[in-house]
Design a protein around this motif. Sequence first.
Motif, short mmCIF file in Angstrom:
data_model
loop_
_atom_site.label_atom_id
_atom_site.label_comp_id
_atom_site.label_asym_id
_atom_site.label_seq_id
_atom_site.Cartn_x
_atom_site.Cartn_y
_atom_site.Cartn_z
N UNK A 211 0.84 -1.19 0.00
CA UNK A 211 0.00 0.00 0.00
C UNK A 211 0.88 1.24 0.00
N UNK A 212 0.46 2.23 -0.79
CA UNK A 212 1.21 3.47 -0.84
C UNK A 212 0.47 4.53 -1.62
N UNK A 213 1.25 5.38 -2.25
CA UNK A 213 0.74 6.56 -2.94
C UNK A 213 1.18 6.52 -4.39
N UNK A 214 0.31 6.98 -5.30
CA UNK A 214 0.64 6.91 -6.72
C UNK A 214 0.19 8.16 -7.47
N UNK A 215 1.09 8.68 -8.29
CA UNK A 215 0.79 9.78 -9.21
C UNK A 215 0.59 9.27 -10.64
N UNK A 216 0.76 7.98 -10.85
CA UNK A 216 0.77 7.42 -12.21
C UNK A 216 -0.62 7.10 -12.71
N UNK A 217 -0.81 7.29 -14.02
CA UNK A 217 -1.99 6.76 -14.69
C UNK A 217 -1.77 5.27 -14.94
N UNK A 218 -2.67 4.66 -15.69
CA UNK A 218 -2.55 3.24 -16.01
C UNK A 218 -1.46 3.05 -17.05
N UNK A 219 -0.22 2.94 -16.57
CA UNK A 219 0.97 2.79 -17.40
C UNK A 219 1.91 1.82 -16.72
N UNK A 220 3.01 1.46 -17.37
CA UNK A 220 3.94 0.51 -16.77
C UNK A 220 3.21 -0.80 -16.48
N UNK A 221 3.33 -1.30 -15.25
CA UNK A 221 2.55 -2.49 -14.87
C UNK A 221 1.45 -2.13 -13.88
N UNK A 222 1.05 -0.84 -13.86
CA UNK A 222 -0.09 -0.41 -13.08
C UNK A 222 -1.32 -0.42 -13.98
N UNK A 223 -2.39 -1.12 -13.56
CA UNK A 223 -3.57 -1.26 -14.41
C UNK A 223 -4.74 -0.40 -13.95
N UNK A 224 -4.72 0.10 -12.71
CA UNK A 224 -5.84 0.91 -12.21
C UNK A 224 -5.59 2.38 -12.52
N UNK A 225 -6.64 3.08 -12.86
CA UNK A 225 -6.52 4.48 -13.26
C UNK A 225 -6.42 5.39 -12.04
N UNK A 226 -5.92 6.60 -12.24
CA UNK A 226 -5.88 7.61 -11.19
C UNK A 226 -7.13 8.47 -11.24
N UNK A 227 -7.57 8.94 -10.05
CA UNK A 227 -8.75 9.79 -9.96
C UNK A 227 -8.38 11.26 -9.75
N UNK A 228 -7.20 11.54 -9.19
CA UNK A 228 -6.78 12.91 -8.93
C UNK A 228 -5.30 13.04 -9.17
N UNK A 229 -4.70 14.05 -8.57
CA UNK A 229 -3.26 14.24 -8.76
C UNK A 229 -2.49 13.07 -8.18
N UNK A 230 -2.92 12.56 -7.04
CA UNK A 230 -2.32 11.35 -6.48
C UNK A 230 -3.39 10.61 -5.68
N UNK A 231 -3.28 9.28 -5.69
CA UNK A 231 -4.26 8.41 -5.04
C UNK A 231 -3.55 7.44 -4.11
N UNK A 232 -4.34 6.82 -3.23
CA UNK A 232 -3.89 5.64 -2.51
C UNK A 232 -3.90 4.48 -3.51
N UNK A 233 -2.81 3.73 -3.52
CA UNK A 233 -2.70 2.61 -4.47
C UNK A 233 -2.25 1.37 -3.73
N UNK A 234 -2.91 0.23 -4.00
CA UNK A 234 -2.52 -1.03 -3.38
C UNK A 234 -2.29 -2.08 -4.46
N UNK A 235 -1.41 -3.04 -4.18
CA UNK A 235 -1.12 -4.14 -5.10
C UNK A 235 -1.06 -5.44 -4.31
N UNK A 236 -1.76 -6.45 -4.81
CA UNK A 236 -1.77 -7.78 -4.18
C UNK A 236 -0.82 -8.69 -4.96
N UNK A 237 0.08 -9.37 -4.23
CA UNK A 237 1.08 -10.25 -4.85
C UNK A 237 0.89 -11.68 -4.36
N UNK A 238 1.36 -12.63 -5.16
CA UNK A 238 1.44 -14.01 -4.68
C UNK A 238 2.76 -14.20 -3.93
N UNK A 239 3.02 -15.41 -3.47
CA UNK A 239 4.20 -15.66 -2.65
C UNK A 239 5.51 -15.45 -3.39
N UNK A 240 5.47 -15.50 -4.72
CA UNK A 240 6.68 -15.30 -5.53
C UNK A 240 6.85 -13.86 -5.98
#
Length: 499
Positions: A211-240
């Motif tokens: 969990x953290x903070x994101x200024x990025x749009x849906x680019x790189x390996x981020x798939x969720x869009x941004x709603x404002x200048x910066x959002x709370x962003x979370x990523x769920x990973x498997x054990x690897x």
Amino acid sequence: PPIEWQRSFGGTNGDTLYALLQTSDGGFILGGESASGATGNKTSANFGGQDFWVVRLDPNGNKVWDYSFGGSGSDVLFSLQQTSDGGFVLGGSSDSAISGNKSAAKLGARDFWVVRLDASGNKLWDRSFGGTGEDVLFGLQNTADGGFLIGGFSSSGISGNKTSQNLGGNDFWVVRLNANGSNVWDKSFGGTEDDGIYSLQQTGDGGFILAGNSYSASTGNKTSTNFGSDDIWIARLDASGNKLWDRSFGGSGDDGFFNVAIQQTADGGFVLGGDSTSPADGNKTSAPFGQDDFWVIRLDANGNKLWDRSFGGQDNDYLTSLTQTTDGGFLLGGGSNSGTNSTKTSMGFGLTDFWVVRVDTNGNRLWDKSFGGTAADGFFNVSLRSTSDGGFLLGGDSRSGINGNKTAAGLGSEDFWIVKLNGAQPLRLRAVAQSNIGQSGFRFFLSGAVNAFYVIDYSLNLVQWTPLRTNQLNAAEVEITDLEARTDSHRFYRARNWP
């Protein structure tokens, strides 16, 4: 809950607390940064600008030992954990070369720096992780296999001992370590702008949540869009370390700018929180109260939002820590310089205060409390934990002397300051048998949490209740006599906490 005790720790310069937890013996461990030498009640020397500083306490808050770790530059501890052998692992950032008691080489402008201690605070090893750019560690957790997961932000490309490429300005960067501190794998996540981890945890299935903070749009390996200048962003990973999904939360303003905290809940979902300046837009449904508010979000196991709530006054309120309570609700902690309104009922004491909000499982406020003196206390870095006795420990930095509801003296420009709140001990009434109530009245004893305020009510019919006595428990048990009971054939009594 009333204050059970409070303590200040530090020297004559700046000492800032970022992390705390209860230890397996019922005591506590505190960690942060220190620019002080061996002054005040600090006994360990200073090695550079700022050092990692860790303080071990007994269950009553008395200092057992303190140690500093660092080199000639700036070393800041942001996270710590107790290990299964009773020792500790510390994590933060470092721009020091090999110097002082730091033996790990410098890799870039700033590196992740991890220090392993035994139960007595002696250093077992230290490791640096990073590339040629800026790499700052904010989160550290033990893993089920005896290793560690560390994470923060990174602007480094593949260099040093970093093997994952850079995707934008700063990325989420997470490193899996074994028990000896060796790199198992490292992964980067983000878009073309700045993204950084503030909090992480191993999930019940052996994977991880970031969990953290994101200024990025849906680019790189981020798939969720941004709603404002910066959002709370979370990523769920498997054990690897492979990404399973990612989610963004926010409105048209700034969300999660100063800090983001996450915890997996007992039902397998998550509770997520940070600061917010956004109105009720984007996927934020709770209206704002001031410039910055506490913002807490409840998620299911797949990261879908169940509800969100805002809490705050007319000015700035920064949520920096949260934990689930034993009744399924949540405790939220941070800094506040706001007055009171419908969601903040506790008036502050100074420029900024520790502010704690207790909510039920649906996010409804149960109570809120402010702690502080007349100066600045805990603006960006209040940390809190539930304790084994049903109480809470909260801490941060303090610039106040003895004033407000702070009774621990200041030691320098800013100090570690911790406050222990009493556990949820129920009030109990114990009757005393008497042969002649008509002459002496009715006698009974009240017990509960020391320093808690209470009200004793009486009734003749169990419908209408009249306050008999309001007081504060200054001992484990107090005697109460109702002389007016001499004139009634019977009375019923009840005890309740106040307010």
